[in-house]
Write a protein that holds these residues in place. Sequence first.
Motif, PDB file in Angstrom:
ATOM      1  N   UNK A  65      -4.304   6.724  -3.764  1.00 17.19           N
ATOM      2  CA  UNK A  65      -4.002   5.602  -2.891  1.00 17.19           C
ATOM      3  C   UNK A  65      -3.853   4.290  -3.802  1.00 17.19           C
ATOM      4  N   UNK A  66      -3.047   3.548  -3.428  1.00 19.71           N
ATOM      5  CA  UNK A  66      -2.641   2.461  -4.706  1.00 19.71           C
ATOM      6  C   UNK A  66      -2.337   1.198  -3.585  1.00 19.71           C
ATOM      7  N   UNK A  67      -3.017   0.282  -4.115  1.00 15.55           N
ATOM      8  CA  UNK A  67      -2.442  -1.289  -3.405  1.00 15.55           C
ATOM      9  C   UNK A  67      -2.156  -2.132  -4.575  1.00 15.55           C
ATOM     10  N   UNK A  68      -1.086  -3.194  -4.336  1.00 15.48           N
ATOM     11  CA  UNK A  68      -0.389  -3.921  -5.340  1.00 15.48           C
ATOM     12  C   UNK A  68       0.021  -5.068  -4.748  1.00 15.48           C
ATOM     13  N   UNK A  69       0.008  -5.995  -5.852  1.00 15.35           N
ATOM     14  CA  UNK A  69       0.396  -7.453  -5.665  1.00 15.35           C
ATOM     15  C   UNK A  69       1.221  -7.920  -6.759  1.00 15.35           C
ATOM     16  N   UNK A  70       1.928  -8.939  -6.721  1.00 20.12           N
ATOM     17  CA  UNK A  70       2.683  -9.698  -7.902  1.00 20.12           C
ATOM     18  C   UNK A  70       1.398 -10.239  -8.768  1.00 20.12           C
ATOM     19  N   UNK A  71       1.703 -10.164  -9.783  1.00 25.00           N
ATOM     20  CA  UNK A  71       0.696 -10.753 -10.842  1.00 25.00           C
ATOM     21  C   UNK A  71       0.624 -12.129 -10.710  1.00 25.00           C
ATOM     22  N   UNK A  72       1.686 -12.697 -10.430  1.00 27.62           N
ATOM     23  CA  UNK A  72       2.245 -14.126 -10.504  1.00 27.62           C
ATOM     24  C   UNK A  72       1.754 -14.720  -9.282  1.00 27.62           C
ATOM     25  N   UNK A 131       1.104  -1.138   0.162  1.00 27.06           N
ATOM     26  CA  UNK A 131       0.055  -0.031  -0.072  1.00 27.06           C
ATOM     27  C   UNK A 131       0.789   1.271  -0.265  1.00 27.06           C
ATOM     28  N   UNK A 132       0.529   2.245  -1.103  1.00 24.13           N
ATOM     29  CA  UNK A 132       1.144   3.562  -0.847  1.00 24.13           C
ATOM     30  C   UNK A 132       0.253   4.502  -1.164  1.00 24.13           C
ATOM     31  N   UNK A 133       0.686   5.652  -0.661  1.00 25.32           N
ATOM     32  CA  UNK A 133      -0.117   6.941  -1.003  1.00 25.32           C
ATOM     33  C   UNK A 133       0.766   7.902  -1.679  1.00 25.32           C
TER      34      UNK A 133
END
Length: 853
Positions: A657-664, A563-565
């Motif tokens: 605001x953004x949330x992220x994960x590895x697509x794999x 999570x980043x802002x």
Amino acid sequence: MTDDYDNDIENELNRSLLTEGDFTNEPIDLTNCEKEPIHIPGMIQPHGVLLAVTNDDAHTVVQCSRNTDLLLGAPAESLLGQPLSAVIGERALAFIEESLARPASGDKQHFLEMTIDLPDGPAEFFAILHVSDDLLVVELERPTDDDAPVVNDFEWVQAFFTRIKRTHSRAGASQVAAELVKDILGYDRVMVYEFDADWNGKVIAEAKNSTMEPFLGHHYPASDIPKQARALYVRNWVRTIVDMDYEPVPVIPTLQPSGKPLNLSLSVLRSVSPIHIEYMKNMGVGATMTISLIHGGELWGMIACHHDTPKYVPHRQRNLCNFLGSFFSSELHQRQRLDDYQDELQLKSLAQRLARIFGAPGTPEQLKSKLSADEDALLSVMNASGAAVQFKGRLLLFGSTPGAAEIVKLSVWLSQQAEDYAYHTSRLSSVYPPAAAYPDKAAGVVFLSLSSDYRDHILWFRPEVVQTVTWAGDPAKAVVRIGEGYRISPRKSFEAWQEVVTNTSLPWEPKEIHTLADLKSIALKQTEEDLRLAEEKSILYARTLKENESRYLQLMEYSAVAFVTLTEGRIVFANLEAARLLNVPGAADLIGRELADWIDPSSETELAEMLGRIVAAATQLRSCRLRMNAAPEASGAPVELEMTLAHVVYGGKPSIMAIAREASGDAGQENLFTEVTRELSRYIHTDSLTELPNRRCFDENLAKDWQLCADNGKAMAVVMLDLDNFRSYNAMFGYQGADNCLRWVAESLSAVGNLRNAVISRYGGASFVLTLAEEPTPEGQASVDMLADQLRQTVISLQIPHPQPGIGEYLTASVGVAIETNASEGTSSELVARAEKALAIAKAEGKNRVFAL
């Protein structure tokens, strides 16, 4: 049995005898009809009898109508000098004396149903009693075979109330009233008729048989109902003429013992003016009934009933009309106030727009540019065709106006006429002769000074207008010369006649003139008020955002999802998972860095486009896949990330605001990411204080709800509630107390809404809103109204103390309701605007109430 009027109804009537006036005994025609002594005709209509008796214990008959032999079985001459008991019997006299003994009843009519002992045996009568001078006047009518009302009294009154209350305009209420009165009384035509300031009349509603000539929209000259006739309409709610071909029955003797003719101002049998009979016959009318419309003791109109043939209306139905005339008079007065209030709300809105323009700093050229862009508001606030603005040494012209030189001269004259900075006239050339040169530009004018020295001002203009009035017959031909006198012309054809009014503009309405005060006060105070409100809103907004941010960031700090802002492209907040994913030692190492440091060149364009879309659609989440490199100071292979972004306000600034994960990632990570995405969506759509859906959520779902109603043929309702006097509550108990109050209210309203499967949202401040789908029927509307009142009562039931003088013991709420039965027409935003207007009216009408539009 007795059936006296209700005191409230009587208070509307002037029950004094008509005695004052410039009356004449000369032959009457339309040139002197206002002097006809119609209150002392010395005659009655033949469907009843009249007895005038001394108002003492003896009750001696001193005058009576000559037709007593037909209804009472004894010649009139034989009754004179007899005690009333000898005429009607002891039993009937007891009823009369009992009614007269009632407190404060001397100036009222008394209605009795009683049995009179006649030579041929007992007979049923209606009796109407009143006091005229020193005499008790007893009027008697025999019931007819069709005396019973067509429907049950209570059911008809209830239907009348219900249908009138369901109408949404004064015109609609008038039309429904005409239709209902026609249904109950059975006349061929029923009209609602109103007077203007000069006593000319207009038919504003009509219900009629298909064979009858339409009179809707017709105007009638004031001479049709002379001054003394109007005075008598104020003294009796209901007047009937049973048969236009009746032969008047004389009252004998002509004079009472005092030497004066019997005053029949309050009589229900009084014979009417021969001129009026002639007038009605020329209209083809066989019988009439009129119900006076009175408010504040003033006659403003009437319900007029016409029948082709003779028609008798029993007293039972006439008494219903007494009551309904009072109710309808009050109702139409309230409707007029409401219509005017709604119009004034719109004018106030326009005035505020203009005040902001004049209150903003800038040059005359900038002012002209702003006014040109909002010219419609400048003209519409006075419904004008042109305007001239003198401001900071510049004359600015808009719409159709006289020339600049003519306006300068006119402005000097207007400033000399103005009182309290304003002046208006609809007949400018009659008071300012030079205006006769430009009636097509300025037959009427409104002047408003914007400065104490009158140098800055606004002029609004209206052109000469041809006011077309549809008269029922030509007023100029209302009389014809016959021999030495004037008689009414045979108005056998009520052809529309047009009266042309020249050198005059449309009149400036009171609601428009009232707006001048708003413009004056707003122009001086708007800037200061705007600054104060902006500061107050800024404090409240910043506090709410800070609480919301803190709650969510605490949740995300240790999340297993990155999570980043971002603010202005730089990272201002990050969690541990984001540091791990971007391959840096800790979250603090990300603060102040640009996200572009990690973007692979192949994904730069996609990220830029995504950021642009998320800012443009602030209420939506956006997802994308981006190729990310390791940070320059770290090693690692590029990875593909799945990222979801939302536009928010963070630290008072627009942010992402953004949330992220590895697509794999594996299925477990995918499920976790989906759950956090839902949490982010809840964050941007939930009010942090009340945990209700917020305004953003309401706005986003509004169009969907509207379309759903349209697809399913449902009516859509918007119910808007606002806590009354909440600003003073906030000041008294502080922010913490106010916040607790809002939470209590939110929980209770939400519980009530859940019972109807309706979602309550916080609309802002102390306002809440919900949408509801209902059947497009009166029952569906009643169901919405019931829910709205349940919400209002829920706030009261919380008994939240608000002990401020003049406000009340507990906190209350006002509710506005708007319903659109056909969602395929209009828009959802228009429906919300109607709900806001309904809420404003509920507030203005005294608060703690529900108002529906």
